[in-house]
Design a protein around this motif. Structure first.
Motif, PDB file in Angstrom:
ATOM      1  N   LEU A  47       0.840  -1.184   0.000  1.00 43.76           N
ATOM      2  CA  LEU A  47       0.000   0.000   0.000  1.00 43.76           C
ATOM      3  C   LEU A  47       0.881   1.242   0.000  1.00 43.76           C
ATOM      4  O   LEU A  47       1.810   1.354   0.804  1.00 43.76           O
ATOM      5  CB  LEU A  47      -0.900  -0.005   1.231  1.00 43.76           C
ATOM      6  N   VAL A  48       0.574   2.173  -0.894  1.00 39.26           N
ATOM      7  CA  VAL A  48       1.330   3.423  -0.994  1.00 39.26           C
ATOM      8  C   VAL A  48       0.571   4.566  -0.354  1.00 39.26           C
ATOM      9  O   VAL A  48       1.137   5.347   0.415  1.00 39.26           O
ATOM     10  CB  VAL A  48       1.640   3.752  -2.470  1.00 39.26           C
ATOM     11  N   ALA A  49      -0.708   4.676  -0.671  1.00 40.59           N
ATOM     12  CA  ALA A  49      -1.505   5.775  -0.133  1.00 40.59           C
ATOM     13  C   ALA A  49      -2.974   5.430  -0.241  1.00 40.59           C
ATOM     14  O   ALA A  49      -3.382   4.697  -1.148  1.00 40.59           O
ATOM     15  CB  ALA A  49      -1.220   7.076  -0.881  1.00 40.59           C
ATOM     16  N   ARG A  50      -3.758   5.971   0.692  1.00 39.72           N
ATOM     17  CA  ARG A  50      -5.204   5.734   0.692  1.00 39.72           C
ATOM     18  C   ARG A  50      -5.909   7.039   1.009  1.00 39.72           C
ATOM     19  O   ARG A  50      -5.453   7.806   1.869  1.00 39.72           O
ATOM     20  CB  ARG A  50      -5.585   4.669   1.706  1.00 39.72           C
ATOM     21  N   ILE A  51      -7.016   7.231   0.336  1.00 41.14           N
ATOM     22  CA  ILE A  51      -7.892   8.350   0.666  1.00 41.14           C
ATOM     23  C   ILE A  51      -9.284   7.800   0.881  1.00 41.14           C
ATOM     24  O   ILE A  51      -9.833   7.101   0.028  1.00 41.14           O
ATOM     25  CB  ILE A  51      -7.843   9.459  -0.413  1.00 41.14           C
ATOM     26  N   TYR A  52      -9.844   8.078   2.045  1.00 41.56           N
ATOM     27  CA  TYR A  52     -11.116   7.514   2.427  1.00 41.56           C
ATOM     28  C   TYR A  52     -12.258   8.262   1.766  1.00 41.56           C
ATOM     29  O   TYR A  52     -12.098   9.385   1.283  1.00 41.56           O
ATOM     30  CB  TYR A  52     -11.259   7.529   3.939  1.00 41.56           C
ATOM     31  N   ASN A  53     -13.414   7.628   1.791  1.00 39.05           N
ATOM     32  CA  ASN A  53     -14.554   8.251   1.127  1.00 39.05           C
ATOM     33  C   ASN A  53     -14.902   9.587   1.774  1.00 39.05           C
ATOM     34  O   ASN A  53     -15.446  10.477   1.123  1.00 39.05           O
ATOM     35  CB  ASN A  53     -15.757   7.308   1.090  1.00 39.05           C
ATOM     36  N   PHE A  54     -14.571   9.741   3.050  1.00 35.48           N
ATOM     37  CA  PHE A  54     -14.830  11.014   3.720  1.00 35.48           C
ATOM     38  C   PHE A  54     -13.665  11.988   3.573  1.00 35.48           C
ATOM     39  O   PHE A  54     -13.727  13.096   4.086  1.00 35.48           O
ATOM     40  CB  PHE A  54     -15.126  10.782   5.206  1.00 35.48           C
ATOM     41  N   GLY A  55     -12.595  11.562   2.895  1.00 33.43           N
ATOM     42  CA  GLY A  55     -11.516  12.482   2.566  1.00 33.43           C
ATOM     43  C   GLY A  55     -10.248  12.345   3.369  1.00 33.43           C
ATOM     44  O   GLY A  55      -9.247  12.949   3.025  1.00 33.43           O
ATOM     45  N   GLY A  56     -10.259  11.587   4.451  1.00 34.06           N
ATOM     46  CA  GLY A  56      -9.053  11.406   5.236  1.00 34.06           C
ATOM     47  C   GLY A  56      -7.990  10.652   4.451  1.00 34.06           C
ATOM     48  O   GLY A  56      -8.305   9.768   3.653  1.00 34.06           O
ATOM     49  N   ARG A  57      -6.728  11.010   4.674  1.00 32.53           N
ATOM     50  CA  ARG A  57      -5.647  10.439   3.884  1.00 32.53           C
ATOM     51  C   ARG A  57      -4.622   9.734   4.766  1.00 32.53           C
ATOM     52  O   ARG A  57      -4.336  10.155   5.870  1.00 32.53           O
ATOM     53  CB  ARG A  57      -4.903  11.535   3.103  1.00 32.53           C
ATOM     54  N   ILE A  58      -4.064   8.681   4.211  1.00 38.56           N
ATOM     55  CA  ILE A  58      -2.924   8.004   4.826  1.00 38.56           C
ATOM     56  C   ILE A  58      -1.921   7.723   3.735  1.00 38.56           C
ATOM     57  O   ILE A  58      -2.286   7.323   2.632  1.00 38.56           O
ATOM     58  CB  ILE A  58      -3.346   6.688   5.499  1.00 38.56           C
ATOM     59  N   VAL A  59      -0.677   7.925   4.021  1.00 39.70           N
ATOM     60  CA  VAL A  59       0.392   7.626   3.072  1.00 39.70           C
ATOM     61  C   VAL A  59       1.326   6.612   3.703  1.00 39.70           C
ATOM     62  O   VAL A  59       1.807   6.797   4.804  1.00 39.70           O
ATOM     63  CB  VAL A  59       1.178   8.886   2.669  1.00 39.70           C
ATOM     64  N   PHE A  60       1.543   5.531   3.013  1.00 45.47           N
ATOM     65  CA  PHE A  60       2.496   4.504   3.368  1.00 45.47           C
ATOM     66  C   PHE A  60       3.465   4.367   2.209  1.00 45.47           C
ATOM     67  O   PHE A  60       3.087   4.626   1.106  1.00 45.47           O
ATOM     68  CB  PHE A  60       1.814   3.149   3.585  1.00 45.47           C
ATOM     69  N   PRO A  61       4.596   3.799   2.356  1.00 50.52           N
ATOM     70  CA  PRO A  61       5.325   3.558   3.597  1.00 50.52           C
ATOM     71  C   PRO A  61       5.997   4.843   4.079  1.00 50.52           C
ATOM     72  O   PRO A  61       5.834   5.896   3.464  1.00 50.52           O
ATOM     73  CB  PRO A  61       6.364   2.522   3.162  1.00 50.52           C
ATOM     74  N   ASP A  62       6.749   4.765   5.096  1.00 50.76           N
ATOM     75  CA  ASP A  62       7.410   5.941   5.646  1.00 50.76           C
ATOM     76  C   ASP A  62       8.282   6.631   4.601  1.00 50.76           C
ATOM     77  O   ASP A  62       8.381   7.864   4.593  1.00 50.76           O
ATOM     78  CB  ASP A  62       8.265   5.572   6.856  1.00 50.76           C
ATOM     79  N   SER A  63       8.864   5.847   3.709  1.00 48.91           N
ATOM     80  CA  SER A  63       9.747   6.435   2.700  1.00 48.91           C
ATOM     81  C   SER A  63       9.001   7.330   1.730  1.00 48.91           C
ATOM     82  O   SER A  63       9.597   8.150   1.049  1.00 48.91           O
ATOM     83  CB  SER A  63      10.474   5.330   1.933  1.00 48.91           C
ATOM     84  N   ALA A  64       7.666   7.159   1.643  1.00 49.77           N
ATOM     85  CA  ALA A  64       6.872   7.954   0.711  1.00 49.77           C
ATOM     86  C   ALA A  64       6.297   9.204   1.368  1.00 49.77           C
ATOM     87  O   ALA A  64       5.854  10.115   0.657  1.00 49.77           O
ATOM     88  CB  ALA A  64       5.744   7.113   0.141  1.00 49.77           C
ATOM     89  N   LYS A  65       6.286   9.256   2.681  1.00 53.30           N
ATOM     90  CA  LYS A  65       5.701  10.406   3.365  1.00 53.30           C
ATOM     91  C   LYS A  65       6.491  11.669   3.063  1.00 53.30           C
ATOM     92  O   LYS A  65       7.711  11.667   3.055  1.00 53.30           O
ATOM     93  CB  LYS A  65       5.657  10.139   4.860  1.00 53.30           C
ATOM     94  N   GLY A  66       5.766  12.708   2.784  1.00 54.75           N
ATOM     95  CA  GLY A  66       6.389  13.969   2.408  1.00 54.75           C
ATOM     96  C   GLY A  66       6.713  14.065   0.931  1.00 54.75           C
ATOM     97  O   GLY A  66       7.046  15.135   0.442  1.00 54.75           O
TER      98      GLY A  66
END
Length: 116
Positions: A47-66
């Motif tokens: 998993l690289v990144a996810r955006i939820y239907n309500f708009g919240g975001r998560i970015v994986f892995p740590d190397s991809a953050k930023g």
């Protein structure tokens, strides 16, 4: 018919940028959590990144953050992955995923190659 069509991959030099797009059709897009995964040769899909239907975001892995940003346009049924400062280890096939409970859909993938 459900379709997820990725585009925007290609060859880029280290430090470069790419913007991936995923066009969705055939399902009620606004209800779905949208994600980008990648799979490098000989490695498991991650998993690289996810955006939820309500708009919240998560970015994986740590190397991809930023460096990676995921966004969606519910009016256009599109999800995007903006990638900057790309590294050779970002080389992989990038897949778009749509998930809503038991419903899980995948695109065919787009190749991203980071090389000098």
């Amino acid at each position: 018919q459900v379709q997820l069509v990725e585009s925007g991959g290609g060859l880029v030099h280290p430090g470069g940028s790419l913007n991936l797009s995923c066009a969705a059709s055939g399902f009620h897009f606004v209800n779905y959590d949208m994600s980008w995964y990648r799979q490098a040769p000989g490695k498991e899909r991650e998993l690289v990144a996810r955006i939820y239907n309500f708009g919240g975001r998560i970015v994986f892995p740590d190397s991809a953050k930023g460096r990676f940003t995921i966004s969606r346009d519910n009016g256009k049924n599109m999800v995007y992955l903006q990638m900057i400062t790309l590294k050779p280890e970002d080389t992989a096939v990038y897949y778009c995923n749509a998930n809503f409970g038991q419903y899980d859909y995948w695109g065919q993938g787009t190749q991203v190659t980071v090389s000098s």
